[in-house]
Design a protein around this motif. Sequence first.
Motif, PDB file in Angstrom:
ATOM      1  N   LEU A  28      11.694  36.238  14.211  1.00 54.20           N
ATOM      2  CA  LEU A  28      11.800  36.259  15.669  1.00 54.20           C
ATOM      3  C   LEU A  28      10.546  36.910  16.235  1.00 54.20           C
ATOM      4  CD1 LEU A  28      15.536  37.329  16.209  1.00 54.20           C
ATOM      5  CD2 LEU A  28      14.539  35.028  16.386  1.00 54.20           C
ATOM      6  N   ARG A  29       9.871  36.165  17.122  1.00 49.87           N
ATOM      7  CA  ARG A  29       8.627  36.648  17.714  1.00 49.87           C
ATOM      8  C   ARG A  29       8.820  37.012  19.182  1.00 49.87           C
ATOM      9  NH1 ARG A  29       3.919  35.833  14.919  1.00 49.87           N
ATOM     10  NH2 ARG A  29       4.096  34.583  12.997  1.00 49.87           N
ATOM     11  N   LEU A  30       8.046  37.981  19.628  1.00 47.90           N
ATOM     12  CA  LEU A  30       8.061  38.390  21.025  1.00 47.90           C
ATOM     13  C   LEU A  30       7.209  37.440  21.850  1.00 47.90           C
ATOM     14  CD1 LEU A  30       8.712  40.546  23.224  1.00 47.90           C
ATOM     15  CD2 LEU A  30       6.596  41.708  22.524  1.00 47.90           C
ATOM     16  N   ASP A  31       7.779  36.922  22.920  1.00 49.10           N
ATOM     17  CA  ASP A  31       7.030  36.074  23.852  1.00 49.10           C
ATOM     18  C   ASP A  31       6.236  37.006  24.762  1.00 49.10           C
ATOM     19  OD1 ASP A  31       6.080  34.349  25.797  1.00 49.10           O
ATOM     20  OD2 ASP A  31       7.906  33.149  25.854  1.00 49.10           O
ATOM     21  N   VAL A  32       5.029  37.326  24.337  1.00 51.45           N
ATOM     22  CA  VAL A  32       4.219  38.333  25.011  1.00 51.45           C
ATOM     23  C   VAL A  32       3.844  37.899  26.430  1.00 51.45           C
ATOM     24  CG1 VAL A  32       1.990  39.528  24.980  1.00 51.45           C
ATOM     25  CG2 VAL A  32       3.338  39.348  22.888  1.00 51.45           C
ATOM     26  N   ASP A  33       3.479  36.633  26.599  1.00 49.83           N
ATOM     27  CA  ASP A  33       3.081  36.168  27.934  1.00 49.83           C
ATOM     28  C   ASP A  33       4.228  36.308  28.926  1.00 49.83           C
ATOM     29  OD1 ASP A  33       0.498  35.573  27.217  1.00 49.83           O
ATOM     30  OD2 ASP A  33       0.915  33.475  26.755  1.00 49.83           O
ATOM     31  N   ARG A  34       5.441  35.958  28.508  1.00 49.76           N
ATOM     32  CA  ARG A  34       6.584  36.098  29.408  1.00 49.76           C
ATOM     33  C   ARG A  34       6.833  37.559  29.748  1.00 49.76           C
ATOM     34  NH1 ARG A  34      12.839  33.872  29.070  1.00 49.76           N
ATOM     35  NH2 ARG A  34      13.549  35.089  30.872  1.00 49.76           N
ATOM     36  N   ALA A  35       6.778  38.409  28.740  1.00 47.72           N
ATOM     37  CA  ALA A  35       7.012  39.833  28.984  1.00 47.72           C
ATOM     38  C   ALA A  35       6.002  40.396  29.972  1.00 47.72           C
ATOM     39  CB  ALA A  35       6.961  40.609  27.666  1.00 47.72           C
ATOM     40  N   MET A  36       4.726  40.057  29.777  1.00 41.61           N
ATOM     41  CA  MET A  36       3.693  40.611  30.638  1.00 41.61           C
ATOM     42  C   MET A  36       3.764  40.039  32.048  1.00 41.61           C
ATOM     43  SD  MET A  36       2.376  42.849  28.783  1.00 41.61           S
ATOM     44  CE  MET A  36       0.984  43.349  29.802  1.00 41.61           C
ATOM     45  N   ALA A  37       4.272  38.813  32.174  1.00 42.69           N
ATOM     46  CA  ALA A  37       4.404  38.203  33.498  1.00 42.69           C
ATOM     47  C   ALA A  37       5.522  38.846  34.306  1.00 42.69           C
ATOM     48  CB  ALA A  37       4.653  36.705  33.359  1.00 42.69           C
ATOM     49  N   GLU A  38       6.530  39.380  33.610  1.00 44.52           N
ATOM     50  CA  GLU A  38       7.704  39.911  34.311  1.00 44.52           C
ATOM     51  C   GLU A  38       7.699  41.424  34.456  1.00 44.52           C
ATOM     52  OE1 GLU A  38      11.254  38.382  32.582  1.00 44.52           O
ATOM     53  OE2 GLU A  38      10.632  36.284  32.774  1.00 44.52           O
ATOM     54  N   LEU A  39       6.843  42.107  33.702  1.00 46.78           N
ATOM     55  CA  LEU A  39       6.817  43.563  33.757  1.00 46.78           C
ATOM     56  C   LEU A  39       5.738  44.055  34.724  1.00 46.78           C
ATOM     57  CD1 LEU A  39       7.170  44.497  29.979  1.00 46.78           C
ATOM     58  CD2 LEU A  39       8.923  44.689  31.750  1.00 46.78           C
ATOM     59  N   PRO A  40       5.926  45.245  35.303  1.00 43.34           N
ATOM     60  CA  PRO A  40       4.857  45.842  36.112  1.00 43.34           C
ATOM     61  C   PRO A  40       3.750  46.357  35.198  1.00 43.34           C
ATOM     62  CG  PRO A  40       6.646  47.398  35.838  1.00 43.34           C
ATOM     63  CD  PRO A  40       7.127  46.109  35.225  1.00 43.34           C
ATOM     64  N   GLU A  41       2.665  46.785  35.771  1.00 44.76           N
ATOM     65  CA  GLU A  41       1.589  47.376  34.971  1.00 44.76           C
ATOM     66  C   GLU A  41       2.115  48.632  34.297  1.00 44.76           C
ATOM     67  OE1 GLU A  41      -3.101  47.560  35.597  1.00 44.76           O
ATOM     68  OE2 GLU A  41      -2.027  48.922  36.953  1.00 44.76           O
ATOM     69  N   LEU A  42       1.913  48.714  32.991  1.00 44.64           N
ATOM     70  CA  LEU A  42       2.458  49.813  32.208  1.00 44.64           C
ATOM     71  C   LEU A  42       1.342  50.719  31.700  1.00 44.64           C
ATOM     72  CD1 LEU A  42       5.036  47.828  30.032  1.00 44.64           C
ATOM     73  CD2 LEU A  42       5.454  49.021  32.192  1.00 44.64           C
ATOM     74  N   PHE A  43       1.610  52.002  31.696  1.00 44.95           N
ATOM     75  CA  PHE A  43       0.642  52.983  31.214  1.00 44.95           C
ATOM     76  C   PHE A  43       1.243  53.766  30.055  1.00 44.95           C
ATOM     77  CE2 PHE A  43      -0.231  52.171  35.654  1.00 44.95           C
ATOM     78  CZ  PHE A  43      -1.612  52.077  35.706  1.00 44.95           C
ATOM     79  N   TRP A  44       0.374  54.331  29.241  1.00 47.59           N
ATOM     80  CA  TRP A  44       0.806  55.300  28.233  1.00 47.59           C
ATOM     81  C   TRP A  44      -0.267  56.358  28.080  1.00 47.59           C
ATOM     82  CZ3 TRP A  44      -1.903  55.146  23.402  1.00 47.59           C
ATOM     83  CH2 TRP A  44      -2.640  53.976  23.157  1.00 47.59           C
ATOM     84  N   GLU A  45       0.163  57.560  27.668  1.00 47.01           N
ATOM     85  CA  GLU A  45      -0.734  58.708  27.581  1.00 47.01           C
ATOM     86  C   GLU A  45      -0.959  59.102  26.129  1.00 47.01           C
ATOM     87  OE1 GLU A  45      -2.291  60.204  30.051  1.00 47.01           O
ATOM     88  OE2 GLU A  45      -1.346  59.105  31.702  1.00 47.01           O
ATOM     89  N   ASP A  46      -2.223  59.251  25.775  1.00 46.33           N
ATOM     90  CA  ASP A  46      -2.591  59.696  24.437  1.00 46.33           C
ATOM     91  C   ASP A  46      -3.373  60.998  24.565  1.00 46.33           C
ATOM     92  OD1 ASP A  46      -3.038  58.504  21.409  1.00 46.33           O
ATOM     93  OD2 ASP A  46      -4.695  59.772  22.069  1.00 46.33           O
ATOM     94  N   GLU A  47      -2.969  62.018  23.803  1.00 49.17           N
ATOM     95  CA  GLU A  47      -3.629  63.322  23.903  1.00 49.17           C
ATOM     96  C   GLU A  47      -5.084  63.279  23.471  1.00 49.17           C
ATOM     97  OE1 GLU A  47      -0.044  66.571  23.503  1.00 49.17           O
ATOM     98  OE2 GLU A  47      -1.274  66.177  21.734  1.00 49.17           O
ATOM     99  N   VAL A  48      -5.433  62.326  22.639  1.00 46.98           N
ATOM    100  CA  VAL A  48      -6.807  62.222  22.144  1.00 46.98           C
ATOM    101  C   VAL A  48      -7.624  61.260  22.996  1.00 46.98           C
ATOM    102  CG1 VAL A  48      -8.251  61.599  20.163  1.00 46.98           C
ATOM    103  CG2 VAL A  48      -6.037  62.750  19.802  1.00 46.98           C
ATOM    104  N   ASN A  49      -7.013  60.146  23.420  1.00 49.06           N
ATOM    105  CA  ASN A  49      -7.747  59.067  24.086  1.00 49.06           C
ATOM    106  C   ASN A  49      -7.495  58.958  25.586  1.00 49.06           C
ATOM    107  OD1 ASN A  49      -8.839  57.677  21.539  1.00 49.06           O
ATOM    108  ND2 ASN A  49      -6.655  57.790  21.110  1.00 49.06           N
ATOM    109  N   GLY A  50      -6.568  59.749  26.137  1.00 46.87           N
ATOM    110  CA  GLY A  50      -6.325  59.735  27.566  1.00 46.87           C
ATOM    111  C   GLY A  50      -5.361  58.642  28.009  1.00 46.87           C
TER     112      GLY A  50
END
Length: 276
Positions: free
Chosen positions: A134-156
Motif C-alpha cells: 500500500l502506497r501513500l498518494d503523496v500528490d493527493r495528500a499535499m493537495a488537501e493539507l495546509p502548509e506543514l512545518f516541523w522543527e529540528d533542533e539542529v537544522n531549524g
Amino acid sequence: MVVTRFAPSPNGSLHLGHAYSAITAHDLAKERGGTFQLRIEDIDGVRSLPEKADEFREDLEWLGLEWVEMPAQSTRLETYEAFARNLLSRGYLYPCTCTRKDIMAMKPRMGPEGAIYPGTCKGRNLDPEKPAALRLDVDRAMAELPELFWEDEVNGTQIADPRPFGDVVLVRKDAPASYHLASTLDDASDGVTLVTRGQDLYAMTHIHRVLQELLGLPVPMWHHHPILLGEDGEKLAKRRNSPSLADRRRAGEDGRVLADRLRRGEFGAGITLASA
C-alpha cells in the motif's frame, strides 16, 4: 517532560554508530530531566532475531545508560493495521503489485530513498490474489493539507514536502508496516517529544510530518545528530560488518569509558572514523 528514544532493529549487532545515537538520545533526556526509552523494532520478518534484543540491552547497560523499555513493534500490529485501514478508506493509500525489478525496468527518476515510484498502479484494477503493498498518494495528500512545518533542533524550521520521495510504501508486502508508518505511530503512542536520530534519516521527516497531520497525531520536536563514518568515509552499518559493541564488551573493554570517548568526540561525528 522531554521524552527521547532509541529504536534499533534486531537484525544484527549494534556498532559505534548505534552507541553514539543511543548516548545522544539518553543524554538529551537526562540533562533536561526527561525520560529515555528503548523500543525494539522487530517486524522485519525472518531478519528480526529475538536474541539480538537481549544483546542490545546488555550493550546499553555496558555503556552505562538507563532507560524505560516500551512495547516492541511486534505487539502493535493491530494498531498499524487500523491506521492503514483509516488512510485507505479515505483514499490516501492505493495498492501496488510492482516489484523492485519492475520499477527499475521503468527507468525511474532517483530520489532520497532511491528509485521514485512512477505511480504505475494508481487508479488501476489489480488482481486481488496478487500480493500488494500500500502506497501513500503523496500528490493527493499535499493537495488537501495546509502548509506543514516541523522543527529540528539542529537544522531549524522546515517546511514538509515529501514529494521528492514519490508515493512511498506504508504497508509492505512482506511486513505489516513500513518504517515510515510504524515509527510515526510508535513515537506518538509512546509520548516521544524529541525524536533523536541520525542525519541520514533527516529527509524522512518530511514524510512523517505529513502522516502525523493525516492521522491527527501530536507533532514532536526533532534532533538529527551527525553520524559516525568508517575509514572509507561511508556510514557505519551492520551489513558492512562494522565492529560490534558486543564484541568490544566480550573482549573486556570498559563500556563507560567508551561512552565518554564518544561524548568527547574522540571518534568524530560526520567525519572519518579511524579504527579504535
